[in-house]
Write a protein that holds these residues in place. Structure first.
Motif, short mmCIF file in Angstrom:
data_model
loop_
_atom_site.label_atom_id
_atom_site.label_comp_id
_atom_site.label_asym_id
_atom_site.label_seq_id
_atom_site.Cartn_x
_atom_site.Cartn_y
_atom_site.Cartn_z
N GLY A 139 -19.76 -64.35 -30.55
CA GLY A 139 -19.68 -63.42 -32.06
C GLY A 139 -19.16 -64.12 -33.31
N ARG A 140 -19.39 -65.83 -32.97
CA ARG A 140 -19.48 -66.39 -34.04
C ARG A 140 -20.76 -66.33 -34.46
NH1 ARG A 140 -17.02 -70.28 -32.88
NH2 ARG A 140 -18.13 -71.66 -32.68
N GLN A 141 -21.52 -66.76 -33.75
CA GLN A 141 -23.59 -67.21 -33.76
C GLN A 141 -23.63 -66.09 -34.25
OE1 GLN A 141 -25.57 -67.89 -30.28
NE2 GLN A 141 -25.87 -69.75 -31.41
N LEU A 142 -22.89 -64.87 -33.65
CA LEU A 142 -24.44 -63.43 -34.21
C LEU A 142 -23.87 -63.18 -35.82
CD1 LEU A 142 -25.34 -61.02 -33.60
CD2 LEU A 142 -23.32 -59.98 -32.91
N ARG A 143 -22.34 -63.51 -36.11
CA ARG A 143 -22.24 -63.16 -37.99
C ARG A 143 -22.66 -63.92 -38.42
NH1 ARG A 143 -16.70 -62.27 -35.06
NH2 ARG A 143 -16.51 -64.82 -35.53
N GLU A 144 -23.27 -65.41 -37.60
CA GLU A 144 -23.78 -66.82 -38.80
C GLU A 144 -25.22 -66.27 -39.00
OE1 GLU A 144 -22.48 -70.38 -37.51
OE2 GLU A 144 -20.76 -70.25 -37.85
N ARG A 145 -25.65 -65.58 -38.20
CA ARG A 145 -27.16 -65.44 -38.15
C ARG A 145 -28.03 -64.14 -38.56
NH1 ARG A 145 -27.15 -65.08 -32.76
NH2 ARG A 145 -28.48 -62.59 -32.57
N PHE A 146 -26.99 -63.68 -38.51
CA PHE A 146 -27.65 -61.75 -38.40
C PHE A 146 -26.18 -61.55 -39.90
CE2 PHE A 146 -27.67 -57.72 -37.47
CZ PHE A 146 -29.09 -57.63 -38.12
N LEU A 147 -25.98 -60.84 -39.04
CA LEU A 147 -24.36 -60.34 -39.82
C LEU A 147 -24.15 -60.73 -41.23
CD1 LEU A 147 -21.85 -58.79 -37.06
CD2 LEU A 147 -24.31 -57.89 -38.17
#
Length: 238
Positions: free
Chosen positions: A143-151
């Motif tokens: 989840g953290r990776q998704l936020r940092e990469r995209f959201l």
């Protein structure tokens, strides 16, 4: 920009804020009107006319083909394409300049991310996104990776969330604001450069002003300001 007193005024403010952010070169934007039980289809229908002058340079995406077909049926003929995110003909066209995603969820996050990568320097707007559903995207590293990469590449250019006796509000280019009920009026409690959430929001609502607050001379708003929102919420729940 003051707190809106109706849904229509909120949508109008969102249009102004979005246009201002795009004019300033902000490429990835979020518009969030977080009223419980709010139906996003009529919100999108009212929001989009401000951008119809783009004609076929605008593309509107819905989470699925069924929602896109419903919009095409109910909205009538439009100068821009309306597609489902995973439609076979969902590919971005070379002359398109702005993409609007209507209520994309975490189920579509990978497809949305891929389209955003293909969009390059085009303007991308997420209208009432639901892409941070922890139950689906997971917690911890994924989840953290998704936020940092995209959201986290998206900026909230318009945000309104009514609370119990308060509201969190942001209209680009103004800072984030927290408004609270004070007797017969609603007053601006604090302004912060980043979105107040969690403990930071709790502290503000408990009466602890943020260091960045600069509110001297701020006029209180009449009590009907958020009362009209509460009436609207009650109407939605009936």
């Amino acid at each position: 920009m003051p707190l809106p007193q109706s849904l229509e005024e909120a949508i109008s403010q969102a249009q102004v804020s979005t246009k201002a952010a795009i004019a300033d070169g902000r490429g990835r934007l979020q518009v969030e009107l977080l009223f419980p039980e709010l139906k996003v289809m009529p919100v999108a229908q009212q929001f989009l006319p401000a951008f119809e002058d783009l004609g076929n340079k605008l593309r509107v995406y819905f989470p699925d083909a069924g929602a896109a077909a419903l919009a095409r049926r109910d909205w009538g003929e439009k100068p821009y394409a309306i597609r489902g995110i995973s439609d076979m003909n969902a590919a971005i066209q070379p002359d398109e300049e702005m993409l609007l995603f209507v209520e994309p969820s975490s189920v579509e996050v990978q497809a949305v991310e891929q389209l955003c990568q293909e969009a390059l320097d085009r303007s991308v707007v997420l209208l009432n996104p639901r892409m941070e559903d922890i139950a689906i995207i997971g917690i911890g590293y994924a989840g953290r990776q998704l936020r940092e990469r995209f959201l986290n590449t998206f900026e909230s250019c318009y945000y309104i969330r009514p609370l119990d006796g308060a509201a969190v509000f942001r209209a680009y280019p103004s800072p984030w604001q927290v408004w609270v009920e004070k007797g017969d009026t609603y007053e601006l409690l604090a302004e912060t450069p980043s979105k107040p959430v969690g403990e930071a929001l709790d502290r503000l609502l408990a009466g602890e002003n943020a260091e960045s607050s600069s509110l001297e001379g701020t006029a209180p708003r009449r009590r009907g300001l958020l009362a009209s929102m509460q009436q609207f919420l009650r109407a939605l729940s009936q």
